[in-house]
Design a protein around this motif. Structure first.
Motif, mmCIF file in Angstrom:
data_model
loop_
_atom_site.group_PDB
_atom_site.id
_atom_site.type_symbol
_atom_site.label_atom_id
_atom_site.label_comp_id
_atom_site.label_asym_id
_atom_site.label_seq_id
_atom_site.Cartn_x
_atom_site.Cartn_y
_atom_site.Cartn_z
ATOM 1 N N SER A 1 -2.231 -15.629 9.365
ATOM 2 C CA SER A 1 -1.870 -16.486 10.499
ATOM 3 C C SER A 1 -0.824 -17.508 10.062
ATOM 4 C CB SER A 1 -3.107 -17.174 11.070
ATOM 5 O OG SER A 1 -3.632 -18.054 10.122
ATOM 6 N N VAL A 2 0.007 -17.884 11.034
ATOM 7 C CA VAL A 2 1.110 -18.816 10.761
ATOM 8 C C VAL A 2 1.158 -19.851 11.885
ATOM 9 C CG1 VAL A 2 3.625 -19.065 10.505
ATOM 10 C CG2 VAL A 2 2.487 -17.031 9.580
ATOM 11 N N LEU A 3 1.280 -21.122 11.501
ATOM 12 C CA LEU A 3 1.501 -22.195 12.482
ATOM 13 C C LEU A 3 2.990 -22.478 12.527
ATOM 14 C CD1 LEU A 3 -1.417 -24.546 11.429
ATOM 15 C CD2 LEU A 3 -1.230 -23.258 13.580
ATOM 16 N N VAL A 4 3.536 -22.521 13.747
ATOM 17 C CA VAL A 4 4.994 -22.578 13.902
ATOM 18 C C VAL A 4 5.392 -23.898 14.562
ATOM 19 C CG1 VAL A 4 6.987 -21.394 14.870
ATOM 20 C CG2 VAL A 4 4.990 -20.063 14.188
ATOM 21 N N ALA A 5 6.199 -24.677 13.851
ATOM 22 C CA ALA A 5 6.673 -25.955 14.390
ATOM 23 C C ALA A 5 8.127 -25.795 14.811
ATOM 24 C CB ALA A 5 6.526 -27.064 13.343
ATOM 25 N N THR A 6 8.310 -25.362 16.062
ATOM 26 C CA THR A 6 9.641 -25.320 16.688
ATOM 27 C C THR A 6 9.436 -25.031 18.166
ATOM 28 O OG1 THR A 6 11.913 -24.547 16.441
ATOM 29 C CG2 THR A 6 10.244 -22.856 16.314
ATOM 30 N N GLU A 7 10.529 -24.808 18.881
ATOM 31 C CA GLU A 7 10.469 -24.490 20.305
ATOM 32 C C GLU A 7 9.667 -23.188 20.467
ATOM 33 O OE1 GLU A 7 11.847 -23.837 24.425
ATOM 34 O OE2 GLU A 7 11.615 -22.416 22.783
ATOM 35 N N THR A 8 8.826 -23.136 21.505
ATOM 36 C CA THR A 8 7.860 -22.037 21.574
ATOM 37 C C THR A 8 8.465 -20.662 21.869
ATOM 38 O OG1 THR A 8 7.478 -22.584 23.876
ATOM 39 C CG2 THR A 8 5.950 -23.541 22.276
ATOM 40 N N GLY A 9 9.720 -20.618 22.330
ATOM 41 C CA GLY A 9 10.371 -19.321 22.564
ATOM 42 C C GLY A 9 10.417 -18.485 21.298
ATOM 43 N N MET A 10 10.378 -19.159 20.168
ATOM 44 C CA MET A 10 10.445 -18.495 18.865
ATOM 45 C C MET A 10 9.276 -17.545 18.636
ATOM 46 S SD MET A 10 12.402 -18.484 16.339
ATOM 47 C CE MET A 10 12.191 -17.084 15.279
ATOM 48 N N LEU A 11 8.138 -17.849 19.285
ATOM 49 C CA LEU A 11 6.927 -17.051 19.032
ATOM 50 C C LEU A 11 7.140 -15.589 19.421
ATOM 51 C CD1 LEU A 11 4.335 -19.644 20.348
ATOM 52 C CD2 LEU A 11 4.736 -19.025 17.957
ATOM 53 N N HIS A 12 7.955 -15.348 20.444
ATOM 54 C CA HIS A 12 8.166 -13.974 20.917
ATOM 55 C C HIS A 12 8.780 -13.106 19.818
ATOM 56 C CE1 HIS A 12 8.841 -10.732 23.707
ATOM 57 N NE2 HIS A 12 10.148 -10.776 23.554
#
Ligand code: 13P
Ligand code: SF4
Length: 332
Positions: A251-262
């Motif tokens: 699992s990875v926690l992502v700190a940026t704009e959420t569009g990146m998750l796609h």
């Protein structure tokens, strides 16, 4: 450099998506989408990537028209790099709070106080500000660009204070002056939110964009042992994608704009990617909807125009930007 080509997803088969592809062929247009665009726009684009990768594609694409699904400064940068091409932006109101944090008069006044300085402008700036700058960079190559400047020359770095702090830390440069601008979306990704999410998921890796308000505190917390040093990575959006493909984390926690998750979820479906702040959405990036993109291609609007003199002066700084950095990662 990481970019991706259209996804084989439901979006790509929808009637509106087929019409967009047909209109793009008719116009000899290439559609470029930034990693923060809506998922359906990413899926219909020819290329999806970070600012550096998309600038390089704009400079070399054989298409006569570039449709830039992103924000205005990105489309302007494409026009600077490809002055003979038609560059279209689906919604010209798609601005950027970070680019708006410095204008050309403010930059001229700042330069007057440091006449010997080398001016490094982040790509998130207007064409007029780029024209007053010596070098341009993106989050993928900012450290390399600044590291390449002779030690004895002071550096004016603008406009992002959090990226500037990251570059200063990575280069160890004392003679660097940093403009106090910020992106409202990334500034709101707080160290507290990062710490709480990381405590609740102690096995997770952390991907942090250097524009985030939490970037410097996160690295400080790795020093105190409050965050895992080996699993905390400060990365451009393209750097996040490269790391997503090879990570061993589940699992990875992502700190940026959420569009990146796609893009991250597409890149490695076996990993769980969660946002540090689910509300970190850039309204400017989300202005490109399927309807707006369809209208852009059908009507040929809105064409991006950059004053020829401004474009020629900005080009030197932007050419330096696309020449530096083969990897997207800005540091780990
Ligand atoms: P990248 O340069 O990593 O694509 O991020 C840019 C950004 O924040 C665009 O607004
Ligand atoms: Fe600008 Fe921030 Fe939006 Fe990126 S996320 S386009 S820096 S306002």
């Amino acid at each position: 450099m990481t970019t991706t080509t259209p996804a084989q997803t439901g979006h790509h088969d929808a009637a509106w998506a087929r019409e967009i592809r047909r209109l793009a062929r008719e116009r000899d247009a290439v559609i470029l989408a930034h990693n923060y665009q809506r998922p359906e726009i990413q899926d219909v684009a020819d290329h999806v990537g970070d600012s550096l990768a998309l600038s390089r594609i704009a400079a070399t694409s054989p298409a006569s028209t570039i449709v830039f699904a992103g924000v205005y400064f990105m489309a302007e940068t494409a026009k600077i790099l490809a002055p003979d091409k038609t560059v279209l932006i689906p919604d010209p109101r798609a601005g950027c709070s970070l680019a708006d944090s410095i204008d050309v008069e403010q930059l001229r006044a700042w330069k007057a106080s440091y006449p010997d300085a080398v001016v490094v402008a982040y790509v998130n700036t207007s064409a007029a500000v780029k024209a007053e700058s010596d070098l341009c960079c993106t989050s993928a190559n900012a450290v390399e660009i600044v590291a390449g400047i002779p030690e004895d020359r002071p550096v004016l770095f603008l406009p992002d204070q959090f990226l500037g702090a990251h570059v200063q830390r990575a280069t160890g440069r004392a003679n660097m002056h940093i403009w106090l601008g910020e992106c409202h979306v990334h500034a709101d990704i707080s160290p507290q939110a990062l710490r709480e999410k990381a405590e609740a998921a102690p096995e997770s890796e952390l991907f942090i964009h250097p524009e985030c308000g939490c970037a410097t505190p996160a690295l400080w917390l790795t020093g105190t042992g409050d965050l895992p040093a080996t699993r905390t990575h400060v990365l451009s959006t393209g750097g996040m994608l490269e790391r997503a493909r090879t990570t061993n984390a589940r699992s990875v926690l992502v700190a940026t704009e959420t569009g990146m998750l796609h893009q991250l979820r597409r890149a490695n479906p076996s990993v769980r990617f969660d946002a540090v702040n689910e509300h970190a959405q850039c309204t400017f990036m989300k202005m490109t909807t399927p309807a707006v993109l369809l209208s852009c291609l059908a009507r040929g609007t809105t064409e991006v125009v950059v004053d020829l003199d401004v474009a020629a002066r900005a080009r030197r700084a932007v050419d330096a930007m696309i020449a530096v950095g083969t990897a997207s990662a800005v540091g780990e």
